[in-house]
Design a protein around this motif. Structure first.
Motif, PDB file in Angstrom:
ATOM      1  N   ALA A 146      73.726  31.569  37.669  1.00 42.50           N
ATOM      2  CA  ALA A 146      72.894  31.154  36.533  1.00 42.50           C
ATOM      3  C   ALA A 146      73.515  29.973  35.807  1.00 42.50           C
ATOM      4  N   LEU A 147      74.828  30.023  35.631  1.00 40.51           N
ATOM      5  CA  LEU A 147      75.519  28.945  34.946  1.00 40.51           C
ATOM      6  C   LEU A 147      75.480  27.656  35.748  1.00 40.51           C
ATOM      7  N   GLN A 148      75.695  27.771  37.049  1.00 38.32           N
ATOM      8  CA  GLN A 148      75.668  26.587  37.907  1.00 38.32           C
ATOM      9  C   GLN A 148      74.273  25.985  38.017  1.00 38.32           C
ATOM     10  N   THR A 149      73.272  26.841  38.042  1.00 39.69           N
ATOM     11  CA  THR A 149      71.894  26.369  38.195  1.00 39.69           C
ATOM     12  C   THR A 149      71.420  25.601  36.961  1.00 39.69           C
ATOM     13  N   ASN A 150      71.784  26.123  35.781  1.00 36.21           N
ATOM     14  CA  ASN A 150      71.363  25.486  34.523  1.00 36.21           C
ATOM     15  C   ASN A 150      72.560  25.359  33.586  1.00 36.21           C
ATOM     16  N   PRO A 151      73.510  24.517  33.918  1.00 36.74           N
ATOM     17  CA  PRO A 151      74.757  24.452  33.143  1.00 36.74           C
ATOM     18  C   PRO A 151      74.598  24.019  31.701  1.00 36.74           C
ATOM     19  N   GLN A 152      73.575  23.243  31.412  1.00 31.22           N
ATOM     20  CA  GLN A 152      73.384  22.753  30.045  1.00 31.22           C
ATOM     21  C   GLN A 152      72.512  23.691  29.201  1.00 31.22           C
ATOM     22  N   THR A 153      72.054  24.775  29.813  1.00 31.02           N
ATOM     23  CA  THR A 153      71.167  25.713  29.114  1.00 31.02           C
ATOM     24  C   THR A 153      71.931  26.620  28.165  1.00 31.02           C
ATOM     25  N   TYR A 154      73.122  27.040  28.580  1.00 34.49           N
ATOM     26  CA  TYR A 154      73.850  28.067  27.849  1.00 34.49           C
ATOM     27  C   TYR A 154      74.864  27.482  26.869  1.00 34.49           C
TER      28      TYR A 154
END
Length: 199
Positions: free
Chosen positions: A114-122
């Motif tokens: 999840a972090l790699q897929t959307n790193p700027q989301t979290y």
């Protein structure tokens, strides 16, 4: 124990908050683990054996409300990693009440993806330490190995029952900014998330 997650999800936040306060008090008083204390209270609630009141079913007074203004977590996206469904559900409900957006994962592999897929989301990561497949120490090392653009610098809190000075030191050495001991205080959790998000 298998929790009826649908009945738990539709319970009011106030009910969940009271249950959380009660399990914190029970764990401190009786030496129970956070998971066992919370599971016992949720099981009793779902079974209809009691409703949280100012005097709880286990004889512990409800925690006094704080006079400080509650933190506003609106706009903050928190990634939670914990293999215990009750802990994930409770923390999610609490943080959402304060306005946060929460993504909760049951395994390090799922959280890392999840972090790699959307790193700027979290904006904030909260990770349990004691997990069966991969512990939180190994997970945070994996995260910190990523580039900043890939999420490697995300502010993170370690969530664990281990509260010794040695464990706290290890958490910070490996890349956690904060160490949160279970059982945790509702307002403390929200305040920690707010502080981490500022960084």
């Amino acid at each position: 124990m298998t929790v009826d997650t649908e009945r738990w999800k539709i319970a009011s936040f106030k009910t969940k908050e009271k249950l959380w306060d009660e399990f914190v008090a029970a764990a401190h008083k009786n030496g129970s683990t956070a998971t066992n204390a919370l599971e016992d209270l949720i099981e009793k609630y779902i079974a209809g054996e009691y409703s949280p009141t100012t005097k709880t079913a286990i004889g512990v007074e409800e925690a006094n409300p704080t006079s400080a203004s509650p933190p506003n977590l609106t706009g903050i996206h928190v990634l939670i990693l914990d293999d215990e469904i009750n802990i994930r559900t409770s923390i999610t409900s609490i943080l959402e009440h304060y306005g946060a957006t929460v993504t909760a994962m049951a395994s390090p592999a799922a959280a890392f993806q999840a972090l790699q897929t959307n790193p700027q989301t979290y904006d904030v990561l909260i990770s349990d330490i004691g997990m069966p497949e991969q512990d939180g120490w190994s997970f945070i090392r994996q995260v910190r190995a990523l580039s900043p653009e890939s999420g490697g610098k995300i502010p993170a809190a370690a969530l664990t029952t281990y509260a010794s000075s040695r464990e706290i030191g290890i958490a910070k050495q490996l890349g956690f900014q904060v160490h949160i001991s279970k059982p945790i205080d509702v307002n403390q959790l929200a305040s920690i998330v707010a502080d981490l998000a500022k960084n």
